[in-house]
Design a protein around this motif. Structure first.
Motif, short mmCIF file in Angstrom:
data_model
loop_
_atom_site.label_atom_id
_atom_site.label_comp_id
_atom_site.label_asym_id
_atom_site.label_seq_id
_atom_site.Cartn_x
_atom_site.Cartn_y
_atom_site.Cartn_z
N THR A 12 0.87 -1.18 0.00
CA THR A 12 0.00 0.00 0.00
C THR A 12 0.91 1.23 0.00
OG1 THR A 12 -0.09 0.11 2.40
CG2 THR A 12 -1.82 -1.13 1.30
N SER A 13 0.21 1.72 -0.47
CA SER A 13 1.05 2.85 -0.47
C SER A 13 0.93 3.88 0.73
CB SER A 13 0.66 3.59 -1.73
OG SER A 13 1.57 3.51 -2.58
N GLN A 472 15.22 14.18 1.39
CA GLN A 472 14.74 14.47 0.04
C GLN A 472 13.25 14.79 0.05
OE1 GLN A 472 16.31 11.94 -3.01
NE2 GLN A 472 14.53 12.21 -4.35
N LEU A 473 12.47 14.05 0.82
CA LEU A 473 11.04 14.34 0.93
C LEU A 473 10.81 15.73 1.53
CD1 LEU A 473 9.71 10.90 2.27
CD2 LEU A 473 9.40 11.84 -0.03
N VAL A 487 6.30 10.28 -1.53
CA VAL A 487 6.62 9.36 -2.62
C VAL A 487 7.63 8.36 -2.09
CG1 VAL A 487 7.55 9.12 -4.94
CG2 VAL A 487 6.21 11.15 -4.34
N HIS A 488 7.36 7.08 -2.32
CA HIS A 488 8.30 6.06 -1.86
C HIS A 488 9.60 6.11 -2.65
CE1 HIS A 488 6.36 3.75 1.25
NE2 HIS A 488 5.21 3.77 0.58
N ASN A 505 7.92 2.41 5.30
CA ASN A 505 6.85 3.29 5.78
C ASN A 505 7.35 4.74 5.70
OD1 ASN A 505 5.19 1.16 6.41
ND2 ASN A 505 5.58 1.23 8.62
N ILE A 506 6.53 5.65 5.22
CA ILE A 506 6.89 7.07 5.17
C ILE A 506 5.71 7.87 5.70
CG2 ILE A 506 8.54 6.87 3.28
CD1 ILE A 506 6.41 7.82 1.36
N ALA A 507 5.99 9.03 6.29
CA ALA A 507 4.93 9.90 6.80
C ALA A 507 5.52 11.26 7.12
CB ALA A 507 4.30 9.30 8.05
#
Length: 564
Positions: A12-13, A472-473, A487-488, A505-507
């Motif tokens: 999942t994204s 970078q994010l 964005v992964h 996991n990103i947030a």
């Protein structure tokens, strides 16, 4: 927030300084408490009238012409019988040019029969081409000497001479309030390479005037080149008055330049915007006979240097918007060299003390430690000479002589020189980013323990990669946008950095608390599935805080879980 798994798993994204003036100056002395200039090497020359000559090249060391070497980096120029210079001349109006000096330095010029002064006529940087106007006294044979402090080529052009006279019709200087005669910037059109144009005599200048004192500036130059001036209607000479080394430069030079009844012509070899300021004119034969406006030449000598002890104090410059007054007991008009040293980009204006500051400049600095000199002719007032600095600078003033005549009347108070204090840094217009942190491994393992799965260790490669992606994010974020900034990373790049298959996991969220990110992941089923997956053995955690110029903050987190 988004989650990702690989290897077949679900995805999942002015402090104000007390203003002081140089008291008791008889053009040669400064009161105690001020700067004591060099004593003159010789008595002043007799008063003299100006005689214009067709601009002519006296010396060019590149061609080996017009000089005799008399010492290391010192040459003598013998002018008798050359370039139409009249016999018996006591001083010459010159353009002095240095070409391709090997290092930063200066040039000075003086009568051949006197000792070398420390007063300079021209300052330059390595490999520059620099020119400046000057009035140089000559000895009884018409000779003067030139010295450069470093090896360099020297070019000397003559535009006029001064011959002894106690009274004269032609050749007397008449000062005018400095005024802008021409400014091509007003049209918005830059002169192209090889452009030539003529300017008529300004209002108030008689048609038989033999010369004008002007300041010529080129700005936003198109490339390396020069400007030549000559009487309108005449033949363009090979001499020059101003040089530039390349594009985008601003250079100025003042001098006494010959004119005809039709005015003056200028040739711009490389192109650029051109500004011309008029400072005064020299009478023609129709003027009445008088002793006013005759020139008395001095051997060069220093009157002021704010880098040392001066009326402003010890080592105190003119601050931005600041000024000083150089008091004189002799009226009339000074001819001198003014040097701006270590000033910010901007200009210095000289004017009769106690009068309105004109909308013209005397010397221009480009900043960055620049040392730039320019010749000046300025009428004094009953209080002397005023100096104004637009952006702040040290100033050096070297006397060359004076023109007799009336002085202006001072009606305004002396200028202040206010220390602005430390200059506050301009407010930031770009975000800043914190160092990467790795907090939360204990929180992650606590949640895994509650799910009955083993604790994770640290994968150094995954940790470095997580930090890089979190930064970078954060850098890519556009404030006001939504989670579209999430964005992964590339699974292939992530796997390569970790040495095995990975999930991610990103947030991000507002504030700086990493616990808020873990709460987001723990309350999202797909993200929690990654957190408690028993197949993972190690993890890399990276968190970066982004701070906006207005102080708003967001925290960005990445957890890269590894199968090895």
């Amino acid at each position: 927030m988004r989650t990702e798994r690989s290897v077949g798993m679900s995805r999942t994204s002015f402090v104000r300084a007390a203003q002081r003036t140089l008291a008791g100056v008889v053009l040669l002395t400064v009161s105690t408490g001020g700067l004591a200039p060099q004593a003159s090497a010789g008595a002043p020359a007799a008063s003299a009238a100006y005689v214009a000559v067709q601009p002519c090249r006296l010396t060019d060391t590149r061609a080996g012409t017009g000089f005799t070497p008399v010492g290391t980096q010192m040459l003598q120029v013998n002018t008798a019988g050359t370039c139409g210079i009249p016999a018996g001349a006591t001083a010459l109006a010159l353009t002095l040019t240095v070409v391709d000096p090997q290092a930063n330095g200066y040039l000075n010029a003086w009568p051949a029969n006197q000792s070398q002064p420390t007063a300079s006529s021209l300052n330059f940087s390595a490999r520059q081409v620099r020119a400046n106007g000057s009035i140089i006294r000559v000895d009884g044979t018409g000779a003067f000497r030139v010295y450069t402090s470093v090896p360099a080529h020297v070019v000397v052009d003559v535009v006029g001479a001064f011959v002894p006279a106690s009274s004269a019709r032609a050749g007397r200087f008449v000062p005018v309030s400095p005024q802008r005669m021409f400014d091509s910037r007003s049209t918005g059109k830059k002169f192209g390479a090889g452009a030539g144009f003529s300017l008529g005599l300004p209002a108030g200048v008689p048609s038989d005037a033999v010369a004008m004192a002007v300041n010529v500036t080129i700005t936003d130059s198109a490339g390396a080149g020069f400007i030549t001036e000559y009487p309108a209607g005449g033949q363009r000479p090979t001499s020059s008055i101003l040089n530039v080394d390349g594009p985008g430069q601003t250079r100025a030079v003042a001098g006494i330049l010959p004119v005809s009844p039709a005015g003056m012509s200028l040739y711009v070899s490389a192109g650029g915007f051109v500004i011309v300021d008029v400072l005064g004119y020299f009478t023609g034969p129709s003027a009445k006979a008088s002793g006013d406006g005759l020139f008395t030449a001095y051997d060069p000598q220093r009157l002021l240097d704010t880098r040392g002890t001066s009326p402003l104090g010890k080592g105190i410059p003119l601050y931005p918007g600041g000024g000083l007054e150089l008091a004189t007991s002799q009226g009339g008009t000074l001819a001198y060299n003014v040097t701006s040293a270590n000033g910010a980009a901007g200009y210095v204006t000289a004017y009769p003390a106690g009068t309105a500051i004109p909308a013209t400049s005397t010397v221009n600095s480009v900043g960055g430690g620049d040392i730039v000199a320019n010749f000046a002719i300025t009428q004094v007032s009953n209080r002397g000479l005023g100096m104004f600095s637009q952006s702040g600078s040290h100033l050096i003033v070297d006397l060359q002589g004076w023109f007799s005549g009336p002085s202006a009347t001072a009606t305004l108070p002396p200028p202040a020189n206010v220390d602005p204090g430390p200059v506050a840094a301009p407010p930031s217009t770009v975000p800043t980013f914190s160092a990467c942190s790795h907090s939360g491994l204990d929180v992650l393992n606590g949640r895994r323990a509650s799910a009955g799965v083993g604790a994770l260790g640290v994968n150094p490669g995954a940790e470095a990669f997580a930090c890089s992606w979190a930064l970078q994010l954060a850098q890519a974020y556009n404030p006001g946008s939504s989670g579209s900034a999430l964005v992964h990373s590339s699974s292939a790049a992530r796997d390569a950095a970790s040495g095995c298959g990975t999930g991610e996991n990103i947030a991000f969220t507002s504030g700086t608390n990493g616990a808020a990110l873990w709460n987001l992941w723990f309350t999202s089923a797909p993200h929690l599935a990654n957190v408690v997956n028993p197949d993972y053995r190690n993890v890399g955690i990276g968190m970066v805080v982004r701070t906006e110029p207005n102080g708003a903050q967001t925290i960005w987190g990445v957890t890269d879980l590894t199968l090895c």
